[in-house]
Write an enzyme that holds these catalytic residues in place. Structure first.
Site, PDB file in Angstrom:
ATOM      1  N   CYS A   1      35.162  53.947  25.334  1.00 63.45           N
ATOM      2  CA  CYS A   1      34.450  53.774  26.211  1.00 63.45           C
ATOM      3  C   CYS A   1      34.392  54.630  27.425  1.00 63.45           C
ATOM      4  CB  CYS A   1      34.123  52.308  26.644  1.00 63.45           C
ATOM      5  SG  CYS A   1      32.846  51.921  27.792  1.00 63.45           S
TER       6      CYS A   1
ATOM      7  N   CYS B   1      28.239  44.237  38.065  1.00 59.59           N
ATOM      8  CA  CYS B   1      29.138  45.149  37.688  1.00 59.59           C
ATOM      9  C   CYS B   1      29.981  45.528  38.719  1.00 59.59           C
ATOM     10  CB  CYS B   1      28.125  46.429  37.249  1.00 59.59           C
ATOM     11  SG  CYS B   1      28.977  47.857  36.491  1.00 59.59           S
TER      12      CYS B   1
ATOM     13  N   CYS C   1      28.729  54.442  40.847  1.00 57.85           N
ATOM     14  CA  CYS C   1      27.559  54.130  40.515  1.00 57.85           C
ATOM     15  C   CYS C   1      26.525  54.115  41.501  1.00 57.85           C
ATOM     16  CB  CYS C   1      27.380  53.268  39.357  1.00 57.85           C
ATOM     17  SG  CYS C   1      25.768  53.027  38.636  1.00 57.85           S
TER      18      CYS C   1
ATOM     19  N   GLU D   1      37.643  55.182  34.911  1.00 58.83           N
ATOM     20  CA  GLU D   1      38.081  54.214  33.900  1.00 58.83           C
ATOM     21  C   GLU D   1      37.808  54.751  32.533  1.00 58.83           C
ATOM     22  OE1 GLU D   1      37.350  50.256  34.777  1.00 58.83           O
ATOM     23  OE2 GLU D   1      38.187  50.283  36.913  1.00 58.83           O
TER      24      GLU D   1
ATOM     25  N   CYS E   1      33.922  47.534  33.125  1.00 58.88           N
ATOM     26  CA  CYS E   1      34.073  48.856  33.865  1.00 58.88           C
ATOM     27  C   CYS E   1      34.077  48.306  35.454  1.00 58.88           C
ATOM     28  CB  CYS E   1      33.053  49.705  33.509  1.00 58.88           C
ATOM     29  SG  CYS E   1      31.228  48.903  34.108  1.00 58.88           S
TER      30      CYS E   1
ATOM     31  N   CYS F   1      24.120  47.414  40.285  1.00 63.23           N
ATOM     32  CA  CYS F   1      23.944  46.265  39.631  1.00 63.23           C
ATOM     33  C   CYS F   1      25.042  44.999  40.162  1.00 63.23           C
ATOM     34  CB  CYS F   1      24.087  46.526  38.030  1.00 63.23           C
ATOM     35  SG  CYS F   1      22.839  47.604  37.282  1.00 63.23           S
TER      36      CYS F   1
END
Length: 394
Positions: free
Chosen positions: A123, A137, A130, A104, A367, A134
């Site tokens: 951004c 997120c 990832c 994205e 995100c 987290c």
């Protein structure tokens, strides 16, 4: 026959020119038997004219244009979905990479207010998925897939640059304001951890910073990290004056570990020590991103602990308070009074701070959210039976 060239095997991958610095492109052209100035012409077409088709490079010989079309690409990403917020100040795209991975990117448009200049901030993602997990997120909840190449990072910026070049944006309700027709800022705060993909990220930043190329000033670029000490120290030695942002989100290790598992490997003391080294080497301010989670990390006690943690950095620390954006996790943002109280306590400790304005809530702009929803839709029986092209929503 073009001198110095061999026929590419059908299965060989084409070279993505967006991943090359001008020096590297010149070297490749020399290998092709072409003078270096041809590389500079191509670089100019890509980054000044923003072309995507070698056929448009009219000052190149036809034979060279045809060869480049066979052997090279100008980015290898495809837009699968695009959304615009109701006020058209936030635009989000879902991109498919050459191997089918989805990432994205977001464009955030800011009109000129109170004497400030208009801004167009992109951004971008640095990874597909990832590895750091987290809990607040959406990207962290999907796991790590792979690093993005430098060219895949650059391609995200150029996509929006072309969009603004073709249709400059003018803020509604501000008659007489100058339209925005170019990218002014870049933040690596999309999917992934930039310092985990260090070499490709730095390559992309240098390409975008190049005066001969896109020519975006380093001080208009921000690298955001969960706090990888080795990467922070490497960044301090690059000589590239990019901004550093640390995703902090808690004032102590115990609380931070509940939402950011990386804390178990890199406690806050190690992260802050790396920040001290970064400041000593660069004399640049560090921004500490702090996502406010109601009932979790927004109490006065947390505010005092955060102030005590960052006060030793003096004027080199700034806290960006971010009311949490809704994701699949069960978190909610605090109310205005709780945010004001939190900020006031930080000011009492001499720590400068601000609140990030909410952007793109109506289009899942945080995100990972658009990708998560898109993948879920594709997996549904109805979506699998629908062969129509993806819709562009506004």
């Amino acid at each position: 026959m073009i001198r110095g060239r061999t026929t590419r095997e059908p299965s060989a991958a084409r070279r993505d020119l967006l991943g090359l610095t001008l020096k590297q492109l010149e070297e490749w052209f020399r290998e092709l038997g072409e003078p270096a100035y041809r590389a500079r012409q191509v670089y100019n077409w890509i980054y000044k004219h923003l072309v995507t088709d070698f056929a448009a490079m009219s000052n190149l010989p036809l034979s060279l244009r045809e060869h480049l079309a066979r052997e090279a690409t100008i980015g290898q990403v495809t837009v699968r979905s695009e959304q615009h917020s109701k006020d058209d100040r936030t635009r989000k795209i879902l991109l498919e990479l050459a191997d089918g991975r989805l990432i994205e990117s977001v464009l955030m448009l800011y009109p000129p207010l109170r004497g400030s200049s208009a801004r167009a901030t992109v951004c971008v993602s640095s990874q597909a998925g990832c590895a750091f997990g987290c809990t607040f997120c959406a990207t962290g909840q999907m796991g790590f897939e792979r690093h993005l190449s430098a060219g895949e990072i650059v391609a995200q910026v150029l996509h929006f640059a072309r969009e603004l070049r073709a249709a400059p944006w003018r803020a509604r309700g501000l008659p007489g304001s100058q339209p925005i027709d170019h990218i002014t800022n870049l933040v690596l705060m999309g999917m992934g951890e930039p310092l985990h993909n260090y070499d490709n990220v730095m390559q992309a930043l240098r390409i975008l910073n190049s005066p001969e190329g896109f020519n975006l000033g380093a001080r208009h670029m921000t690298v955001s990290t969960v706090g990888l000490p080795q990467g922070i120290r490497r960044l301090s030695q690059e000589g590239l004056q990019v901004n550093l942002a640390i995703s902090l989100h808690a004032p102590n290790d115990e609380l931070r570990a509940q939402t950011m598992p990386v804390t178990r490997k890199y406690p806050l003391a190690e992260v802050l020590a790396a920040c001290q080294d970064y400041i000593a080497a660069t004399r640049r301010q560090v921004t500490f991103e702090y996502v406010l989670l109601a009932g979790v990390n927004d109490s006065p006690v947390c505010a005092h602990q955060l102030g005590e943690l960052l006060a030793p950095l003096k004027q080199y620390a700034h806290v960006n308070c971010i009311p949490v954006n809704k994701t699949a996790a069960d978190y909610r943002p605090p109310g205005p009074e709780a945010i004001r109280r939190f900020r006031d306590i930080l000011f009492q400790h001499g720590v400068s701070n601000s609140v990030r304005a909410e952007r793109g809530d109506d289009i899942d702009a945080a995100c990972g959210q658009l990708r998560t929803r898109f993948v879920a839709q594709q997996r549904s029986p109805l979506a699998r039976s629908n062969t129509a092209e993806p819709a562009r929503s506004r």
